[in-house]
Design a protein around this motif. Structure first.
Motif, PDB file in Angstrom:
ATOM      1  N   SER A 199     -14.121   2.990   2.466  1.00  0.00           N
ATOM      2  CA  SER A 199     -14.118   1.536   2.638  1.00  0.00           C
ATOM      3  C   SER A 199     -13.991   0.813   1.304  1.00  0.00           C
ATOM      4  O   SER A 199     -13.269  -0.181   1.192  1.00  0.00           O
ATOM      5  CB  SER A 199     -15.392   1.094   3.358  1.00  0.00           C
ATOM      6  N   THR A 215     -10.710  -1.365   0.510  1.00  0.00           N
ATOM      7  CA  THR A 215     -10.874  -2.808   0.287  1.00  0.00           C
ATOM      8  C   THR A 215     -10.248  -3.230  -1.033  1.00  0.00           C
ATOM      9  O   THR A 215      -9.570  -4.268  -1.116  1.00  0.00           O
ATOM     10  CB  THR A 215     -12.361  -3.177   0.305  1.00  0.00           C
ATOM     11  N   SER A 226      -5.592   0.314   4.593  1.00  0.00           N
ATOM     12  CA  SER A 226      -5.984  -0.614   5.648  1.00  0.00           C
ATOM     13  C   SER A 226      -4.924  -1.704   5.790  1.00  0.00           C
ATOM     14  O   SER A 226      -4.944  -2.701   5.060  1.00  0.00           O
ATOM     15  CB  SER A 226      -7.343  -1.250   5.332  1.00  0.00           C
ATOM     16  N   GLY A 272      -6.487  -4.997   6.451  1.00  0.00           N
ATOM     17  CA  GLY A 272      -7.113  -5.555   5.268  1.00  0.00           C
ATOM     18  C   GLY A 272      -6.107  -6.200   4.333  1.00  0.00           C
ATOM     19  O   GLY A 272      -6.360  -7.267   3.765  1.00  0.00           O
ATOM     20  N   CYS A 312      -6.169 -10.133   3.339  1.00  0.00           N
ATOM     21  CA  CYS A 312      -6.290 -10.535   1.933  1.00  0.00           C
ATOM     22  C   CYS A 312      -5.115 -11.395   1.497  1.00  0.00           C
ATOM     23  O   CYS A 312      -5.291 -12.338   0.711  1.00  0.00           O
ATOM     24  CB  CYS A 312      -6.395  -9.293   1.058  1.00  0.00           C
ATOM     25  N   LEU A 335     -13.021  -9.966   1.353  1.00  0.00           N
ATOM     26  CA  LEU A 335     -13.265  -8.580   0.976  1.00  0.00           C
ATOM     27  C   LEU A 335     -14.426  -7.995   1.769  1.00  0.00           C
ATOM     28  O   LEU A 335     -14.390  -6.827   2.175  1.00  0.00           O
ATOM     29  CB  LEU A 335     -13.543  -8.481  -0.525  1.00  0.00           C
ATOM     30  N   VAL A 340     -13.108  -7.217   5.250  1.00  0.00           N
ATOM     31  CA  VAL A 340     -12.296  -5.996   5.238  1.00  0.00           C
ATOM     32  C   VAL A 340     -13.183  -4.768   5.095  1.00  0.00           C
ATOM     33  O   VAL A 340     -12.992  -3.753   5.782  1.00  0.00           O
ATOM     34  CB  VAL A 340     -11.260  -6.062   4.104  1.00  0.00           C
ATOM     35  N   PHE A 341     -14.166  -4.847   4.204  1.00  0.00           N
ATOM     36  CA  PHE A 341     -15.058  -3.705   3.984  1.00  0.00           C
ATOM     37  C   PHE A 341     -15.817  -3.341   5.251  1.00  0.00           C
ATOM     38  O   PHE A 341     -15.923  -2.156   5.606  1.00  0.00           O
ATOM     39  CB  PHE A 341     -16.033  -4.023   2.849  1.00  0.00           C
ATOM     40  N   GLN A 386     -13.476  -1.827   7.891  1.00  0.00           N
ATOM     41  CA  GLN A 386     -13.108  -0.474   7.504  1.00  0.00           C
ATOM     42  C   GLN A 386     -14.305   0.473   7.614  1.00  0.00           C
ATOM     43  O   GLN A 386     -14.155   1.631   8.048  1.00  0.00           O
ATOM     44  CB  GLN A 386     -12.562  -0.474   6.080  1.00  0.00           C
TER      45      GLN A 386
END
Length: 321
Positions: free
Chosen positions: A125, A129, A192, A195, A199, A238, A241-242, A245
């Motif tokens: 992750s 990220t 990802s 992600g 972003c 972020l 996304v983290f 994931q």
């Protein structure tokens, strides 16, 4: 002067103390008591609030009831699990003894599975990220040929399910001699597409070009601008996304099932399924499975509680007029 129709002055309907003010402002009755008539639309807004609150309560129960059932099931012995009501605690609560049995069974293999999941999900992750942030920032702030084509390919990658790529990945890693290793599960987790998409969109909306230009005028290089300005402004994205994931890798089952045969490399999902498959001939594995499921939820709950405060907007948002 007598007010005529169409003037802005307040008119009342009826007479006496029961007269109602037409525009909802305070009215003084004949006995001198002031009464306020609700403004139009107030009842409708109240009804909408009640409906929305009710729907959110139902959604919350939808997610919390399974967790409650896991807690109840993990506190029962095998006999109580099938002999008592599923949502009620048994007379003899065996929660701590079940958890101790989970952690000590087969030389503490569950702890090893938990460590493997933390490795796969935590490292995967973090790197995923960072790579998504770097790629999304580059697609947002740099103009180059093929930028939209690359972004379109990324959007196409979002639509491809992970199960569709598991077999091609297995064939690729088998040719490289990396099957049944940590790398066979960790490397596919470093990418990802969702992600990167998030972003890029977030960088377009929050990282103001004037901030980047001001940093360049101050002599900062592009790498330092990304780390000192871009990453700090993109913190809410972020964290999102983290967490996505982290949950995806933690709950991933099919990819480890295809890649791994050594039970010492199993993540927690594959290990719990290995225990569940033995419940038909060894019923005591029900206690191990339910207790293991409860322990597997705790790291995700901690991550959600700790990181949710970062979802708030960054302090630099809105700093540029």
């Amino acid at each position: 002067m007598t007010p005529t129709a169409g003037t802005a002055e307040t008119r009342t309907s009826g007479s006496g103390p029961d007269a109602v003010v037409g525009n909802g402002r305070p009215e003084t009755s004949s006995d001198g008591a002031a009464r306020r008539v609700p403004a139009p639309g107030g009842r409708a807004r109240g009804a909408r609030t009640i409906i929305v609150t009710g729907l959110l309560t139902i959604v919350a129960l939808y997610f919390l009831v399974p967790v409650y059932w896991v807690v109840v099931a993990a506190s029962k012995t095998t006999d109580d699990l099938f002999g008592t009501h599923g949502f009620l605690f048994a007379e003899n609560v065996a929660l701590f003894s079940n958890l101790a049995q989970v952690l000590s069974f087969d030389g503490g293999v569950f702890i090893r599975w938990l460590g493997n999941s933390l490795l796969y999900a935590g490292v995967g992750s973090l790197i995923a990220t960072y790579l998504a942030a770097a790629a999304g920032y580059a697609l947002s702030k740099y103009m180059f040929r093929g930028r939209n084509l690359i972004f379109g390919l990324v959007l196409g990658g979002v639509l491809v399910p992970g199960t569709a790529t598991a077999l091609p990945l297995f064939l690729l890693f088998s040719q490289m001699g990396m099957v049944n290793t940590y790398w066979s599960v960790l490397i596919p987790s470093l990418v990802s597409p969702f992600g990167l998409f998030l972003c890029r969109i977030y960088a377009d909306a929050t990282v103001d070009p004037s901030l980047v230009e001001a940093a360049r005028l101050d002599g900062l290089g592009e790498i330092r601008i990304f780390h000192l300005i871009g990453l700090r402004i993109m913190v809410p994205a972020l964290v999102t996304v983290f967490l996505f994931q982290l949950v995806g890798i933690w709950n991933n089952y099919f990819l480890p099932l295809v890649m791994l045969t050594d039970d010492r490399l199993f993540p927690i999902t594959l290990g719990l399924n290995h225990w569940r498959s033995q419940t038909d001939r060894l019923p005591e594995f029900y206690e191990l499975t339910t207790g293991g499921v409860l322990l597997s939820v705790i790291p995700l709950a901690i991550a959600m509680i700790v990181l949710q405060r970062f979802w708030r907007g960054g302090l630099t948002e809105g700093a540029v007029k």
